[in-house]
Design a protein around this motif. Sequence first.
Motif, PDB file in Angstrom:
ATOM      1  N   PHE A  73       0.849  -1.190   0.000  1.00 32.62           N
ATOM      2  CA  PHE A  73       0.000   0.000   0.000  1.00 32.62           C
ATOM      3  C   PHE A  73       0.883   1.237   0.000  1.00 32.62           C
ATOM      4  CE2 PHE A  73      -3.537   2.638   0.804  1.00 32.62           C
ATOM      5  CZ  PHE A  73      -4.694   1.875   0.630  1.00 32.62           C
ATOM      6  N   LEU A  74       0.658   2.128  -0.940  1.00 34.96           N
ATOM      7  CA  LEU A  74       1.441   3.371  -0.977  1.00 34.96           C
ATOM      8  C   LEU A  74       0.704   4.472  -0.214  1.00 34.96           C
ATOM      9  CD1 LEU A  74       2.899   3.590  -4.589  1.00 34.96           C
ATOM     10  CD2 LEU A  74       3.561   2.173  -2.651  1.00 34.96           C
ATOM     11  N   LEU A  75       1.488   5.221   0.585  1.00 35.74           N
ATOM     12  CA  LEU A  75       0.934   6.275   1.443  1.00 35.74           C
ATOM     13  C   LEU A  75       1.785   7.529   1.326  1.00 35.74           C
ATOM     14  CD1 LEU A  75       0.598   4.095   4.650  1.00 35.74           C
ATOM     15  CD2 LEU A  75      -1.312   4.967   3.306  1.00 35.74           C
ATOM     16  N   PRO A  76       1.228   8.682   1.690  1.00 36.64           N
ATOM     17  CA  PRO A  76       2.071   9.887   1.734  1.00 36.64           C
ATOM     18  C   PRO A  76       3.154   9.727   2.795  1.00 36.64           C
ATOM     19  CG  PRO A  76      -0.261  10.443   1.994  1.00 36.64           C
ATOM     20  CD  PRO A  76      -0.156   8.969   2.091  1.00 36.64           C
ATOM     21  N   ARG A  77       4.301  10.334   2.550  1.00 38.23           N
ATOM     22  CA  ARG A  77       5.377  10.332   3.555  1.00 38.23           C
ATOM     23  C   ARG A  77       5.038  11.418   4.568  1.00 38.23           C
ATOM     24  NH1 ARG A  77      10.638  11.539   5.131  1.00 38.23           N
ATOM     25  NH2 ARG A  77      12.084   9.798   4.991  1.00 38.23           N
ATOM     26  N   LEU A  78       4.910  11.044   5.823  1.00 36.19           N
ATOM     27  CA  LEU A  78       4.325  11.928   6.825  1.00 36.19           C
ATOM     28  C   LEU A  78       5.354  12.765   7.556  1.00 36.19           C
ATOM     29  CD1 LEU A  78       1.997   9.246   8.334  1.00 36.19           C
ATOM     30  CD2 LEU A  78       1.318  11.123   6.857  1.00 36.19           C
ATOM     31  N   ALA A  79       4.867  13.870   8.099  1.00 37.17           N
ATOM     32  CA  ALA A  79       5.668  14.663   9.034  1.00 37.17           C
ATOM     33  C   ALA A  79       5.315  14.246  10.448  1.00 37.17           C
ATOM     34  CB  ALA A  79       5.353  16.144   8.847  1.00 37.17           C
ATOM     35  N   GLY A  80       6.240  14.427  11.349  1.00 35.62           N
ATOM     36  CA  GLY A  80       5.961  14.136  12.756  1.00 35.62           C
ATOM     37  C   GLY A  80       6.382  15.300  13.623  1.00 35.62           C
ATOM     38  N   GLY A  81       6.010  15.247  14.872  1.00 35.09           N
ATOM     39  CA  GLY A  81       6.393  16.308  15.798  1.00 35.09           C
ATOM     40  C   GLY A  81       7.401  15.811  16.767  1.00 35.09           C
TER      41      GLY A  81
ATOM     42  N   ILE B 257      17.624  21.307  24.788  1.00 34.98           N
ATOM     43  CA  ILE B 257      16.406  21.863  24.193  1.00 34.98           C
ATOM     44  C   ILE B 257      15.312  21.971  25.243  1.00 34.98           C
ATOM     45  CG2 ILE B 257      15.705  19.553  23.384  1.00 34.98           C
ATOM     46  CD1 ILE B 257      14.473  20.957  20.919  1.00 34.98           C
ATOM     47  N   GLY B 258      14.773  23.184  25.353  1.00 39.28           N
ATOM     48  CA  GLY B 258      13.674  23.421  26.292  1.00 39.28           C
ATOM     49  C   GLY B 258      12.339  23.230  25.596  1.00 39.28           C
ATOM     50  N   GLY B 259      12.153  22.074  25.005  1.00 30.86           N
ATOM     51  CA  GLY B 259      10.901  21.755  24.325  1.00 30.86           C
ATOM     52  C   GLY B 259      10.946  22.090  22.849  1.00 30.86           C
ATOM     53  N   GLY B 260      10.324  21.237  22.064  1.00 30.52           N
ATOM     54  CA  GLY B 260      10.240  21.463  20.619  1.00 30.52           C
ATOM     55  C   GLY B 260       8.866  21.019  20.107  1.00 30.52           C
ATOM     56  N   PHE B 261       8.515  19.766  20.368  1.00 27.63           N
ATOM     57  CA  PHE B 261       7.193  19.218  20.039  1.00 27.63           C
ATOM     58  C   PHE B 261       6.828  19.392  18.571  1.00 27.63           C
ATOM     59  CE2 PHE B 261       7.171  21.111  24.349  1.00 27.63           C
ATOM     60  CZ  PHE B 261       7.209  19.940  25.088  1.00 27.63           C
ATOM     61  N   GLY B 262       7.823  19.430  17.709  1.00 23.88           N
ATOM     62  CA  GLY B 262       7.586  19.607  16.269  1.00 23.88           C
ATOM     63  C   GLY B 262       7.914  21.001  15.786  1.00 23.88           C
ATOM     64  N   GLY B 263       7.903  21.976  16.696  1.00 23.79           N
ATOM     65  CA  GLY B 263       8.122  23.372  16.294  1.00 23.79           C
ATOM     66  C   GLY B 263       9.558  23.693  15.951  1.00 23.79           C
ATOM     67  N   ARG B 370       3.439  17.691  17.748  1.00 23.55           N
ATOM     68  CA  ARG B 370       3.209  16.416  18.446  1.00 23.55           C
ATOM     69  C   ARG B 370       2.033  15.624  17.851  1.00 23.55           C
ATOM     70  NH1 ARG B 370       4.010  16.331  24.992  1.00 23.55           N
ATOM     71  NH2 ARG B 370       4.631  14.172  25.113  1.00 23.55           N
ATOM     72  N   ALA B 371       2.302  14.580  17.095  1.00 23.31           N
ATOM     73  CA  ALA B 371       1.256  13.842  16.366  1.00 23.31           C
ATOM     74  C   ALA B 371       0.456  14.808  15.515  1.00 23.31           C
ATOM     75  CB  ALA B 371       0.348  13.065  17.304  1.00 23.31           C
ATOM     76  N   PRO B 372       1.167  15.551  14.642  1.00 20.84           N
ATOM     77  CA  PRO B 372       0.519  16.677  13.970  1.00 20.84           C
ATOM     78  C   PRO B 372      -0.781  16.289  13.285  1.00 20.84           C
ATOM     79  CG  PRO B 372       2.566  16.034  12.854  1.00 20.84           C
ATOM     80  CD  PRO B 372       2.531  15.342  14.170  1.00 20.84           C
ATOM     81  N   SER B 373      -1.780  17.109  13.521  1.00 22.17           N
ATOM     82  CA  SER B 373      -3.106  17.024  12.885  1.00 22.17           C
ATOM     83  C   SER B 373      -4.014  15.965  13.493  1.00 22.17           C
ATOM     84  CB  SER B 373      -2.995  16.755  11.371  1.00 22.17           C
ATOM     85  OG  SER B 373      -2.219  17.735  10.743  1.00 22.17           O
ATOM     86  N   ALA B 374      -3.472  15.001  14.199  1.00 17.29           N
ATOM     87  CA  ALA B 374      -4.303  13.911  14.718  1.00 17.29           C
ATOM     88  C   ALA B 374      -5.229  14.345  15.862  1.00 17.29           C
ATOM     89  CB  ALA B 374      -3.421  12.747  15.157  1.00 17.29           C
TER      90      ALA B 374
END
Lengths: 81, 754
Positions: A73-81, B257-263, B370-374
Amino acid sequence: MVEVTLWGSLSAVAGGKAKHEIEAKDIRELFRKLAEQYPGIEPWIDRGIAVAIDGTIYRDTWSKELPEGAEIFLLPRLAGG
Amino acid sequence: MNFDPRYSGRNFSSVGTRPVRPDGVDKVTGRARYGADFNMAGQLVGRILRSPHAHAVIKSIDTSKAEKLAGVKAVITAKDLPDLTDGDAAMYDILDNCMARKKALYDGHAVAAVAAIDARTARQALKLIEVDYEVLPHVTDVDEAAQHHAPLINDQVYTEGLEEKPAKPSNVTKRTQFGHGDVHKGFAEADFIVERSFKTEQTHQGYIEPHACVASVNPDGTAELWVCTQGHFVYRQHCAQLLGLEASKLRVTSSEIGGGFGGKTHVWAEPVALALSRKAGRPVKLVMTRDEVFRASGPTSATSIDVKIGARKDGTITAAEATLRYSCGPYAGSWAEIGAMTAFACYKLENVKTVGYEVLVNRPKTAAYRAPSAPMAAFAVESAVDELAKELGMDAVDFRIKNAAQEGTRSSYGPIYGPIGIGPTLEAVKSHPHMKAPLKANQGRGMACGFWFNFGGQTCTDLNIGMDGTVSLAVGTVDVGGSRASLSLVAAEELGIDYSNVKAIVADTSSLGYNDMTDGSRGTFSSSMATISAARNAIKILKDRAAQMWDIPVEDVTWEKGHAIAKGEKYGNLSPLSLKDIAAKSGTTGGPIAGHSELVADGAGVSFATHICDVEVDPETGSTRVIRYTVVQDAGKAVHPTYVEGQYQGGAAQGIGWALNEEYIYGKDGRLQNAGFLDYRIPVCSDLPMIDTQILEIPNPNHPYGVRGVGETSIVPPLAAIANAVSNAVGVRMTHIPMSPPRILAALEAEREG
């Protein structure tokens, strides 16, 4: 031969078809053959496509083999935080 | 990759214990050096001039008066950062965001910068820069921006993902779709259907440490950057590309690092500091103010989401559908796409469809959070799931258990799941004492589920064994949550030595091969895989050295519990050699002993969590207080359980702030009204209850120890769990985050007025 399923947006640049039969031994060959068949996919590959093989997501291991009968299954390559 | 990452089901000695973190003493005594704590001889102070307009053409910039001010050593504009991105659209957006080129696209967009001998002079110089703007109409609301009559932010944008290219440009950059089955058929089979629309406001990660760096560019083309970042190798790539430097000549060192969480996953001001240093010929220190962090770094999206879910009387969901609109700031992104993928990931659905729209607005460039958009998608879906359970007359947990995804379920985003933990987290919640605790008047309980992918990436690690038998571990993933401790535990486990004999550091970009950044909950997952690989490579050398010391074939040497063992009865009189014994003789057995590893850590295991929340709402003021909170989450394997619990608690705490208080508030003029912690209120200790945690361990089959990522999933359920709790407390379905007191009072009033 493996059956590859493309996510909705990607299938739009692959002849509108979600499922494709491709003769490919690994992810690299899969991408190459898809791009040969559908040149519109190439920019998507450049931006990043992840490949789920039997549910496990591979983002960078293009040498990963595609087992016969596996669900690909092909999916978009995601960004994470 | 000559490394077998499969889960082996081994027993552990070090992994799973809770030693003190190696960076702890420095952090609590103030000795740890963060981004702004580094100084170079002769350094200048950098300051950035920012647009006061939400949307404006930059007609001209006159820097001549600022340049003449005594003490000013450099003034730069976009002309000093020429476009070297060679058609890379994403990098061009980063460049334009660092320094506006033709238009200012949001309040706070950088338009010029100065380097001066002190902060006072730099501030004076900014006032002397004259920018001639032509102010344009702006739009900051995600729904308004998606309308065809909205002010256009970029007239070259035509919506991608449609069957035909649209005739006109718009602020909607992309449409994406996921799902399977036939939702029309599924809804026709439903006995009950819930359909609602939800909104979430834009929030910032709220990291305590502002962006900060010291940059020094030398005339010979070499350069140094000391910076607070989640990924110094990625910052090196970005800065080298944007400034035309050779990557190998730019040495980037990550601070604490004093926090980033994706930023802190891409550059904001660092290329500006380097450009100022290059022009001034001196080092430049650039530290954002809190006002700048809010106005000009990368908050998460504001969203508008429509959800429809149908179920039969027996509680089986027959169809689920969502349309998600996410703001991206003024540059294209894929934030709604991720929301569309994660929205229904917890459930086993025969018919599901999600559609995402990426929307440009005149706000700062959206970044990962952090788990962006979810979290926003989970808020909408889990609210509707709760409401549907009520309509069915089913318990909210039982309804979710009945419909939870399992191993073998086709996920809503496409692939079929392997072993997953959503069912076990729900069962744990069902039997948790929290669910049975009594509630008082004005109190309500809510629960919700959440999902995040987790991922790995390129990773490189060095493990060096000193002649005294202690071990230095050099990793390239920035330690954002205690990974130096967890990776030291992994090295100790694999080598069979004590944790106290391992010292982990984060190496700079000139000392180690490339590493992707610490995001996607990958720090411990990826670097532990590389550490295991490096340790195994070192053990091969240790065995070879032991064989030399004994003068026996290396094939006859095994490694057990930190010792080389000569196997076979013929070696019965040879005592085992410890790692320390072998290290002491390394000078005469072949020199230094080290293990190296470079790999792509793919195969990260997806992660699920279920949260329970109790709140008390004051019906007179609309003020909400969280009185009890429980997190249940699958960790795969908790390498250092205390830091896993810390990640669970941290995600819940951030989610509580997001759910109840935090939001970007824009005036009609398109300017941010609350760019400071006094007016943008994140939770403090006194706002929070003790957050209880329960770690589940369902091993990831693609990691030798079963590790999954743990950092992000914990922020996915809180918005929904708290919204369900508040809704249950006040008897009104809350559909707009944050549920601030005025919003709760308005919802109660609307309910009273029918």
